[in-house]
Design an enzyme around this catalytic site. Structure first.
Site, PDB file in Angstrom:
ATOM      1  N   GLU A   1       0.838  -1.198   0.000  1.00  0.00           N
ATOM      2  CA  GLU A   1       0.000   0.000   0.000  1.00  0.00           C
ATOM      3  C   GLU A   1       0.866   1.238   0.000  1.00  0.00           C
ATOM      4  O   GLU A   1       1.965   1.246   0.546  1.00  0.00           O
ATOM      5  CB  GLU A   1      -0.826   0.037   1.286  1.00  0.00           C
ATOM      6  CG  GLU A   1      -1.748  -1.116   1.392  1.00  0.00           C
ATOM      7  CD  GLU A   1      -2.400  -1.186   2.761  1.00  0.00           C
ATOM      8  OE1 GLU A   1      -2.393  -0.174   3.488  1.00  0.00           O
ATOM      9  OE2 GLU A   1      -2.909  -2.260   3.079  1.00  0.00           O
TER      10      GLU A   1
ATOM     11  N   CYS B   1       3.211   8.583   1.739  1.00  0.00           N
ATOM     12  CA  CYS B   1       3.643   7.603   2.738  1.00  0.00           C
ATOM     13  C   CYS B   1       3.965   6.299   2.013  1.00  0.00           C
ATOM     14  O   CYS B   1       3.083   5.679   1.423  1.00  0.00           O
ATOM     15  CB  CYS B   1       2.513   7.400   3.746  1.00  0.00           C
ATOM     16  SG  CYS B   1       2.840   6.110   4.950  1.00  0.00           S
TER      17      CYS B   1
ATOM     18  N   CYS C   1       5.450  -7.345   7.503  1.00  0.00           N
ATOM     19  CA  CYS C   1       6.384  -6.853   8.516  1.00  0.00           C
ATOM     20  C   CYS C   1       6.562  -7.948   9.552  1.00  0.00           C
ATOM     21  O   CYS C   1       5.648  -8.718   9.805  1.00  0.00           O
ATOM     22  CB  CYS C   1       5.792  -5.603   9.180  1.00  0.00           C
ATOM     23  SG  CYS C   1       6.889  -4.818  10.383  1.00  0.00           S
TER      24      CYS C   1
ATOM     25  N   CYS D   1       4.067  -5.775  16.179  1.00  0.00           N
ATOM     26  CA  CYS D   1       3.368  -4.828  17.061  1.00  0.00           C
ATOM     27  C   CYS D   1       1.892  -5.221  17.127  1.00  0.00           C
ATOM     28  O   CYS D   1       1.264  -5.468  16.099  1.00  0.00           O
ATOM     29  CB  CYS D   1       3.518  -3.397  16.558  1.00  0.00           C
ATOM     30  SG  CYS D   1       5.236  -2.866  16.434  1.00  0.00           S
TER      31      CYS D   1
ATOM     32  N   CYS E   1      -1.000  -3.274  15.040  1.00  0.00           N
ATOM     33  CA  CYS E   1      -0.755  -2.925  13.646  1.00  0.00           C
ATOM     34  C   CYS E   1      -1.210  -4.019  12.685  1.00  0.00           C
ATOM     35  O   CYS E   1      -0.940  -5.206  12.911  1.00  0.00           O
ATOM     36  CB  CYS E   1       0.738  -2.652  13.463  1.00  0.00           C
ATOM     37  SG  CYS E   1       1.159  -2.171  11.784  1.00  0.00           S
TER      38      CYS E   1
ATOM     39  N   LEU F   1       6.829   5.072  19.795  1.00  0.00           N
ATOM     40  CA  LEU F   1       7.098   4.837  21.214  1.00  0.00           C
ATOM     41  C   LEU F   1       5.940   4.098  21.879  1.00  0.00           C
ATOM     42  O   LEU F   1       6.101   3.021  22.425  1.00  0.00           O
ATOM     43  CB  LEU F   1       7.369   6.184  21.893  1.00  0.00           C
ATOM     44  CG  LEU F   1       8.093   6.140  23.215  1.00  0.00           C
ATOM     45  CD1 LEU F   1       9.447   5.468  23.086  1.00  0.00           C
ATOM     46  CD2 LEU F   1       8.267   7.553  23.759  1.00  0.00           C
TER      47      LEU F   1
ATOM     48  N   CYS G   1      -2.359   1.734   8.367  1.00  0.00           N
ATOM     49  CA  CYS G   1      -1.306   0.804   7.947  1.00  0.00           C
ATOM     50  C   CYS G   1      -1.788  -0.607   7.705  1.00  0.00           C
ATOM     51  O   CYS G   1      -2.298  -1.261   8.600  1.00  0.00           O
ATOM     52  CB  CYS G   1      -0.236   0.736   9.031  1.00  0.00           C
ATOM     53  SG  CYS G   1       0.084   2.303   9.782  1.00  0.00           S
TER      54      CYS G   1
END
Ligand code: SAH
Length: 357
Positions: free
Chosen positions: A103, A116, A123, A127, A130, A229, A347
């Site tokens: 994307e 972006c 990935c 996380c 996500c 973070l 995302c």
């Protein structure tokens, strides 16, 4: 190994034109027995005239164009799907030469057009909030595949006489895990011979790979480093972001301070507010403590809904209270304006919805 062999990444036999710096393009044309200036001509076609095929490069000799078509590809990605939001945000799902999909998003701000880009297919950072990481990592993108994402939008904006003014490496993937391609992408797009995006208009976002942050600091680039973070507490951060097990907050903050010392660039911290998880004032206070003495800016992001994750969003009042607490404690914080909310612009969402790899 010749430059041609070393750059073969796309189809095992062909070189990506978008994956070469001007220096590499010069070596490439010389290896094809052409004068060096042909490289600059090709660069002009790619980045100034922004053609979509080698055939359109009309000032190259016809025989050389044929040779180029044999040895190189101009573009290897094609558009599978496009969504346009009411606020102007555009999201494209690209299919790559091997059938995998990524994307890429265009956001239209008052101050310019921001793209972006994704740096990996999927990935592996894991996380918990996500969507990009749900199916794990498929592969790294090449520099050319990242450049192509930007060119898709630049060609679209050409129709309105506008340009891409800033770039964020914040799509799917961890740019620091695909370091060389990410940096080469930056080298290519910042070149005045190419689309000439200023380094200060480029942001690289990382979940916190400390050795790579230090390596980047030593390069002294004038780009912005954004750190995801999401929590000022090790235990909570580890539960949200497995990378925190390898490099905890202390090590991460040390590396951030080093980045500041080496580059003089203020850092950005991303903090996705998740209802009842990391959004009470105790977290704001600890966050302010963690960031004290470091020139930085905090981006508060209301967590984007991911169907696979059962997160609650923080109320508007609580977001304001969190931001006010940070400000009271001397930390600069803004709430990221949500864009493309009516499309799957968060995302990895579009790709996950399509069930694609
Ligand atoms: N891997 C890099 C860059 C890609 S993620 C990184 O971790 O920084 C880009 C940003 O979107 C990161 O800050 C990430 O934590 C955030 N993000 C991911 N999923 C999100 C969600 N559901 N809601 C809000 N922000 C999210």
């Amino acid at each position: 190994m010749s430059i041609i062999e070393s750059l073969i990444t796309v189809t095992e036999t062909k070189t990506e034109l978008y994956g070469m710096t001007l220096d590499e393009m010069e070596q490439f044309v010389v290896e094809l027995s052409q004068p060096k200036f042909r490289a600059k001509q090709i660069f002009d076609w790619l980045y100034k005239k922004r053609v979509a095929s080698i055939d359109e490069m009309s000032n190259l000799p016809a025989a050389f164009r044929e040779q180029l078509k044999q040895r190189a590809v101009l573009a290897s990605a094609h558009e599978l799907m496009r969504q346009t939001s009411k606020d102007g945000t555009v999201k494209i799902l690209l299919e790559l030469h091997d059938g995998s999909t990524v994307e890429t998003v265009l956001m239209r701000h008052d101050y310019g057009n921001s793209v972006c880009v994704s740096t990996q297919v999927g990935c592996r950072m894991g996380c918990t909030f996500c969507a990009s990481t749900l199916g794990g990592l498929v592969r790294n993108l090449s520099a050319g595949e990242i450049v192509e994402q930007l060119l898709f939008y630049q060609r679209m904006l050409d129709q309105e006489g506008e340009r891409v003014s800033s770039v964020v490496l914040m799509g799917s993937g961890e740019p620091m895990e695909n370091y060389d391609a990410a940096m080469k992408f930056i080298d290519i797009i910042t070149s005045p011979e190419s689309v000439n995006i200023g380094s200060r208009h480029i942001t690289v976002s990382t979940s916190g790979l400390v050795p790579a942050i230090r390596r980047l600091a030593d390069e002294k680039r004038q780009i912005t480093l954004a750190i995801s973070l999401h929590s000022p507490f090790d235990e909570l951060r580890t539960s949200m972001m497995p990378v925190n097990r390898a490099w905890n907050l202390e090590k991460l903050m040390e590396a951030c301070r080093y980045y500041w010392q080496q580059t003089g660039r203020r850092l950005s911290f991303e903090y996705a507010l998740i209802g009842g998880v990391n959004d009470d004032l105790r977290h704001a206070k600890a966050l302010a403590e963690l960031l004290q003495d470091l020139p930085c800016h905090v981006n508060l992001i209301p967590v984007n809904y991911v169907p696979e994750r059962n997160y609650q969003r923080t109320s508007k009042e609580q977001i304001r209270a969190f931001q006010a607490e940070l400000k009271r404690l001397g930390v600069n914080a803004t709430v990221r304006r949500e864009m493309g909310h009516d499309i799957s612009a968060a995302c990895g969402q579009l790709r996950a919805e399509q069930g694609r790899t």
